[in-house]
Design an enzyme around this catalytic site. Structure first.
Site, mmCIF file in Angstrom:
data_model
loop_
_atom_site.group_PDB
_atom_site.id
_atom_site.type_symbol
_atom_site.label_atom_id
_atom_site.label_comp_id
_atom_site.label_asym_id
_atom_site.label_seq_id
_atom_site.Cartn_x
_atom_site.Cartn_y
_atom_site.Cartn_z
ATOM 1 N N CYS A 205 -34.112 14.485 69.121
ATOM 2 C CA CYS A 205 -33.051 14.681 70.123
ATOM 3 C C CYS A 205 -31.675 14.620 69.476
ATOM 4 C CB CYS A 205 -33.153 13.613 71.214
ATOM 5 S SG CYS A 205 -34.723 13.618 72.080
HETATM 6 C C1 BEZ Z 1 -37.481 12.597 69.162
HETATM 7 O O1 BEZ Z 1 -36.478 12.975 69.723
HETATM 8 O O2 BEZ Z 1 -37.501 12.400 67.958
HETATM 9 C C2 BEZ Z 1 -38.745 12.369 69.912
HETATM 10 C C3 BEZ Z 1 -38.715 11.920 71.227
HETATM 11 C C4 BEZ Z 1 -39.898 11.716 71.903
HETATM 12 C C5 BEZ Z 1 -41.105 11.954 71.281
HETATM 13 C C6 BEZ Z 1 -41.141 12.433 69.972
HETATM 14 C C7 BEZ Z 1 -39.948 12.636 69.287
#
Ligand code: BEZ
Length: 209
Positions: A46
């Protein structure tokens, strides 16, 4: 919650964001908008996505398009996370992030897919035109960051359709030749566009205007 389809009106909502409370339709006014969800603050994928969105602000502005992100995290977390997004993107956070802890907007746009692990949002994208119609939907899993060059490419294609009635073929990128809509005759296309070439009666290419 009705399933949202292309051509449907993007449902309006009010929500708290990092730029204060907004009425979505009022906020976007007659711009295009990219409404996109991410699973959670302070997570690696994110952070790269929101940093990339911040870095693309000139590209969005050139396309009269306003990005707006959303997750179910509280506004305090969004504010605490914002400096990391700025650090990754090389520019301050320059678009709003919606805080949706009660999941009102996430459920309205069907961004929570219970089979995907928990009650956080998956990576949904809605591209919405100035008349508030949904023009593209994309859904990515939580573990795969989206390709923001692709999002820009689709906006360019949608805007060519909107302004010129043109279509774009496989793997089209700006600068490539474009496709004449099947509803336009080749004679009319030749009068309107440059270098019209008829490959098949139903497949005509032209230079992009
Ligand atoms: C991420 O943003 O890295 C992420 C968020 C939820 C699950 C897997 C990755």
């Amino acid at each position: 919650m009705a399933h949202l389809r292309l051509g449907d009106e993007a449902p309006n909502f009010t929500a708290m964001t990092t730029e204060g409370e907004i009425d979505f339709h009022e906020w976007k006014k007659d711009s295009w908008a990219v409404l996109f969800s991410h699973p959670a603050d302070f997570t690696p994928v994110c952070t790269t996505e929101l940093g990339r969105t911040a870095a693309l602000s000139e590209g969005f502005a050139k396309r009269n398009t306003k990005p707006i992100a959303i997750s179910v995290d509280p506004i305090e977390d969004h504010h605490k996370w914002a400096p990391d997004i700025g650090e990754l993107g090389g520019t301050d956070l320059n678009f709003p992030i919606i805080a949706d802890p009660d999941k009102t907007v996430s459920e309205l746009y069907d961004m929570i897919h219970p089979g995907e692990g928990d009650s956080s949002t998956v990576r949904s994208v809605f591209i919405i035109s100035p008349d508030n119609k949904i023009r593209l939907t994309l859904t990515y899993p939580k573990s795969t960051g989206r390709n923001f060059d692709e999002i820009m490419r689709v906006i360019d294609s949608l805007q060519l359709t909107e302004t010129e009635g043109l279509a774009t073929g496989a793997d089209w990128v700006p600068g490539d030749r474009v496709i004449i809509s099947p509803t336009m005759s080749t004679d009319d296309a030749k009068a309107k566009f440059k270098n019209v070439e008829e490959i098949k009666p139903y497949l005509r290419f032209a230079d992009a205007p």
